[in-house]
Design an enzyme around this catalytic site. Structure first.
Site, PDB file in Angstrom:
ATOM      1  N   CYS A   1      53.654  29.560  32.146  1.00 56.88           N
ATOM      2  CA  CYS A   1      52.403  28.646  32.636  1.00 56.88           C
ATOM      3  C   CYS A   1      51.280  30.018  32.690  1.00 56.88           C
ATOM      4  O   CYS A   1      50.028  29.594  32.811  1.00 56.88           O
ATOM      5  CB  CYS A   1      52.540  28.331  34.277  1.00 56.88           C
ATOM      6  SG  CYS A   1      53.648  27.191  34.232  1.00 56.88           S
TER       7      CYS A   1
ATOM      8  N   CYS B   1      44.693  29.185  40.785  1.00 55.20           N
ATOM      9  CA  CYS B   1      45.022  30.648  41.115  1.00 55.20           C
ATOM     10  C   CYS B   1      45.009  30.697  42.639  1.00 55.20           C
ATOM     11  O   CYS B   1      45.835  31.336  43.061  1.00 55.20           O
ATOM     12  CB  CYS B   1      43.803  31.239  40.300  1.00 55.20           C
ATOM     13  SG  CYS B   1      44.018  31.185  38.592  1.00 55.20           S
TER      14      CYS B   1
END
Lengths: 405, 134
Positions: free
Chosen positions: B37, B106
């Site tokens: 990812c 994130c």
């Protein structure tokens, strides 16, 4: 050493206009500004003359006659016109189109549109080297195949397809052969007769010409027919209506002439620069992987994965250097490059790829400077990388069950 | 993509980069994300017997926003109690770093990494020895 920052090394995306091209264009904005379609006065005649000269210049680059060049707004339009135009024109003969998984979106999305309209499309896989084989084209062809569209060079990994061999296969079966030659034309030899090409897309801004102008080569002997996609005044022999962008076309002509006359020396110079870049990086950084064939590759291209270092973080570190990455994070989709996936690059390595595109105006000093920062940033980011740490400890990253998110 | 000044600052000068011994009973390790990812964060907390986070370290494979999110997380948790650290929300990280929508994941990873490290620490304590899985 004085280097002007930022350094541009993304010449696959676009190239700066060569000053010689700009000089050729300038009079056509303010002095020779006529509409090339105006038949009743000298303004129109002068513009038409310039457009016809540019046609010859662009044709000469690919071994064609100027009369086989149709001006467009760019290669995306050329790809659309070629594939939709040929598929529609030949729809009574068949409904099958062949292309490759690594083509540019302008080709892939055009094919997807045609699928929605009832056409069948085969998206050929490519080898690990990134190339489409003539054999795979042969195997995919059926009696219903009307159009085969294969690019000359890949825009992401710079690999060169064997278009001459593919062209021979396509013509055996009598289908129309379209080549998206945007990245390769002017950089590697490409001859529409050697490759038995019927239609070829070209773009000026990839060869140091202006943006907003492209061309479609349409073979005259034997005549290839396509259905126009834009209706209007019947310009370009009815294939593409719309007033011609005369200054841009003049620039395209000049750019094509320069590319043709300087191709050999420029390719040799770029190859030397590219190898200087590659050797210096690979001698100082371990765990690097080149994506795509090194043998069949554009001279100025280097697509390289730096394992354990995410591409966008690299780009951020290379802030004075314009390059691009196959990392998901550089696109809005969060999907890594479909081209890298198609050549079998692991997703985790796809996230670490950086594309360097060297061009006419790059220098040795720039290459040396870029090497220095690249080496420095990879070291810094690997110190930050838990994956590098695990690899150093001998942990097989594939043995870990990662929580995908 | 334009980065906020704070993201750039953390990227240029990441805080608390490094690793603790994951077998140390006072250390909790959170490893989140996946290489495929494009983001992996390892966040480690050194926690006192009183449940106070006395030190934190991280390593991150990911974009600048991922590096900044984890760097910021280590900075914030130092000196916090376990409960205070558990209460950190990804939205606080988004706000502090001015992350754009495409980078919100994130901050989620950073929050998950803190929670993962604390869970690891608690599991070790429950076992009563230092043989917990890191």
């Amino acid at each position: 050493m004085s280097i002007k920052l930022p350094i541009y090394m993304d010449n696959h995306a676009t190239t700066p206009v060569d000053p010689r091209v700009l000089d050729a264009m300038l009079p056509y904005f303010t002095q020779v500004f006529g509409n090339a379609a105006s038949r009743s006065h000298s303004f129109g005649w002068s513009a038409e003359k310039a457009v016809e000269a540019a046609r010859d210049q662009v044709g000469a680059l690919i071994g064609a006659s100027g009369r086989e060049i149709v001006w467009t707004s760019g290669a995306t339009e050329s790809d659309n016109l070629a594939i939709k135009g040929a598929a529609e024109f030949l729809k009574d003969r068949g409904n099958h189109i062949i292309t490759a998984q690594t083509e540019h979106k302008a080709v892939l999305d055009t094919c997807k549109r045609l699928e929605k309209e009832g056409f069948e499309v085969t998206y050929l896989p490519v080898g690990k080297d990134g190339r489409v084989s003539a054999e795979s084209v042969r195997a995919a062809m059926t009696d219903k195949t009307t159009v085969v569209s294969i690019m000359l060079d890949n825009n992401e990994i710079g690999t060169v397809n064997p278009v001459n061999e593919i062209g021979a296969v396509v013509k055996e079966k009598g289908a129309v052969f379209h080549v998206d030659a945007v990245q390769g034309a002017g950089k590697v030899p490409f001859d529409v007769n050697a490759a038995k090409v019927d239609l070829a897309s070209l773009s000026a801004h990839k060869m140091y010409g202006p943006k907003g102008v492209g061309a479609l080569y349409v073979r005259r002997k034997p005549r290839v027919r396509i259905t126009a996609q834009i209706d209007g005044g019947g310009h370009e022999r009815g294939m593409r209506s719309g007033t011609l962008n005369v200054p841009a076309i003049v620039g395209f002509g000049k750019a094509a002439e320069l590319a043709r006359t300087e191709m050999a020396s420029e390719a040799a110079r770029l190859l030397k620069l590219r190898e200087r870049l590659r050797e210096a990086i690979q001698s100082q950084v371990d765990h690097t992987f080149i994506n795509g064939s090194m043998e069949h590759r554009l001279p100025g291209d280097l697509n390289i994965s730096f394992a354990y270092v995410e591409g966008e973080a690299m780009l951020m570190g290379l802030k004075d250097v314009a390059v691009s990455s196959g990392s998901a994070c550089t696109s809005a989709s969060l999907e890594p490059s479909y081209v890298l996936r198609a050549i079998g690059v692991d997703e985790e390595l796809a996230h670490t790829s950086i594309r360097f595109g060297l061009g006419r105006f790059n220098t040795e000093e720039e290459v040396d400077y870029v090497v220095k920062i690249v080496v420095d940033k990879v070291k810094k980011l690997r110190e930050l990388s838990p994956l590098y740490e695990m690899a150093q400890q001998g942990i097989d990253l594939k043995s870990i069950t990662w929580a995908a998110h | 993509m334009a980065y906020s000044e704070k993201v750039i600052e953390h990227y240029e000068n990441p805080r608390n980069v490094g690793s603790f011994d994951k077998d140390d009973p006072s250390v909790g390790t959170g490893l989140v994300g996946a290489p495929a990812c494009g983001d992996v964060m390892k966040l480690q907390l050194k926690i006192t017997d009183e449940g106070i986070i006395e030190d934190a370290k991280f390593k991150t494979f990911g974009c600048g926003s991922a590096i900044a999110s984890s760097s910021l997380a280590t900075e914030w948790v130092k000196g916090m109690s376990i409960d205070q650290a558990m209460a950190i929300k990804n939205t606080q990280i988004v706000e502090e770093l001015n992350l754009p929508p495409v980078k919100i994941h994130c901050s989620v990873l950073a929050e998950d990494a803190i929670k993962g490290a604390i869970a690891d620490y608690k599991a070790k304590r429950a076992k009563g020895n230092g043989n917990g899985n890191a």
